[in-house]
Design an enzyme around this catalytic site. Structure first.
Site, PDB file in Angstrom:
ATOM      1  N   ASP A 199     -28.115 -12.445  -6.848  1.00 54.51           N
ATOM      2  CA  ASP A 199     -28.238 -12.820  -8.260  1.00 54.51           C
ATOM      3  C   ASP A 199     -28.481 -14.323  -8.342  1.00 54.51           C
ATOM      4  O   ASP A 199     -29.452 -14.801  -7.782  1.00 54.51           O
ATOM      5  CB  ASP A 199     -26.989 -12.362  -9.027  1.00 54.51           C
ATOM      6  N   CYS A 208     -28.436  -8.966   0.564  1.00 53.59           N
ATOM      7  CA  CYS A 208     -27.888  -9.896  -0.419  1.00 53.59           C
ATOM      8  C   CYS A 208     -27.449 -11.122   0.378  1.00 53.59           C
ATOM      9  O   CYS A 208     -28.045 -11.427   1.413  1.00 53.59           O
ATOM     10  CB  CYS A 208     -26.743  -9.245  -1.207  1.00 53.59           C
ATOM     11  N   GLN A 265     -22.745  -7.212   2.580  1.00 55.03           N
ATOM     12  CA  GLN A 265     -21.484  -6.479   2.665  1.00 55.03           C
ATOM     13  C   GLN A 265     -21.291  -5.564   1.455  1.00 55.03           C
ATOM     14  O   GLN A 265     -20.677  -4.519   1.584  1.00 55.03           O
ATOM     15  CB  GLN A 265     -20.304  -7.433   2.756  1.00 55.03           C
ATOM     16  N   ARG A 279     -23.529  -5.889  -2.198  1.00 56.21           N
ATOM     17  CA  ARG A 279     -24.714  -5.666  -3.033  1.00 56.21           C
ATOM     18  C   ARG A 279     -25.883  -5.066  -2.247  1.00 56.21           C
ATOM     19  O   ARG A 279     -26.551  -4.150  -2.727  1.00 56.21           O
ATOM     20  CB  ARG A 279     -25.149  -6.971  -3.707  1.00 56.21           C
TER      21      ARG A 279
END
Length: 158
Positions: free
Chosen positions: A41, A81, A85, A87
């Site tokens: 994100d 990501c 671990q 996402r």
């Protein structure tokens, strides 16, 4: 509840993924049969794997069906990501489940159509071990493999 779970996921090392870029005699680039999906994100800042597609995890709910359709011709799809671990694996699972749902729907629609006899090769869905954090430790400064890498962000932590 889906029977597709974490035990169904396979992983790829940063070294094996980097080899796919460097095997070509031409300038290193993402092979046409491979897609890399970066689901970070706001932590996407500071660099990304060359040729990857950024799909923030916050957008996966509505973008996963689009991804399955757009990536149907890829032999390999790699998700990651920051650390791969949570996402990254979650995105890979979501993708696999949606792919199955759409594949089953298309089988139902195509019943009665002529069978060409060609077996479609199964798409490999992988997760990058250690995510982008591990990737950038080794390949961050390598412009053949990483784009927009910012040393100061990684040197002092995100």
């Amino acid at each position: 509840m889906s029977d597709i779970n974490l035990s169904n996921l396979s992983y790829i090392s940063r070294e094996d993924l980097s080899k796919t870029f460097l095997e070509s005699d031409a300038a290193p680039s993402l092979p046409k049969n491979l897609a890399i999906i970066d689901v970070r994100d706001s932590d996407h800042i500071g660099g990304h794997i060359r040729g990857s597609t950024w799909v923030p995890s916050s957008e996966l709910d509505y973008r996963t069906p689009e991804l399955v359709r757009n990536l149907k011709d890829k032999d390999v799809v790699v998700f990651h990501c920051a650390l791969s671990q949570q996402r990254g694996p979650s995105a890979a699972l979501r993708y696999l489940r949606e792919k199955r749902r759409l594949d089953e729907g298309s089988k139902t629609e195509s019943k009665g159509e002529e069978d060409t006899g060609e077996e479609k090769k199964a798409q490999k869905v992988l997760v990058l071990e250690g995510g982008f954090n591990k990737w950038q430790e080794k390949y961050g400064p390598d412009k053949r493999l990483t784009e927009a890498w910012q040393k100061d962000i990684w040197e002092y932590g995100q």
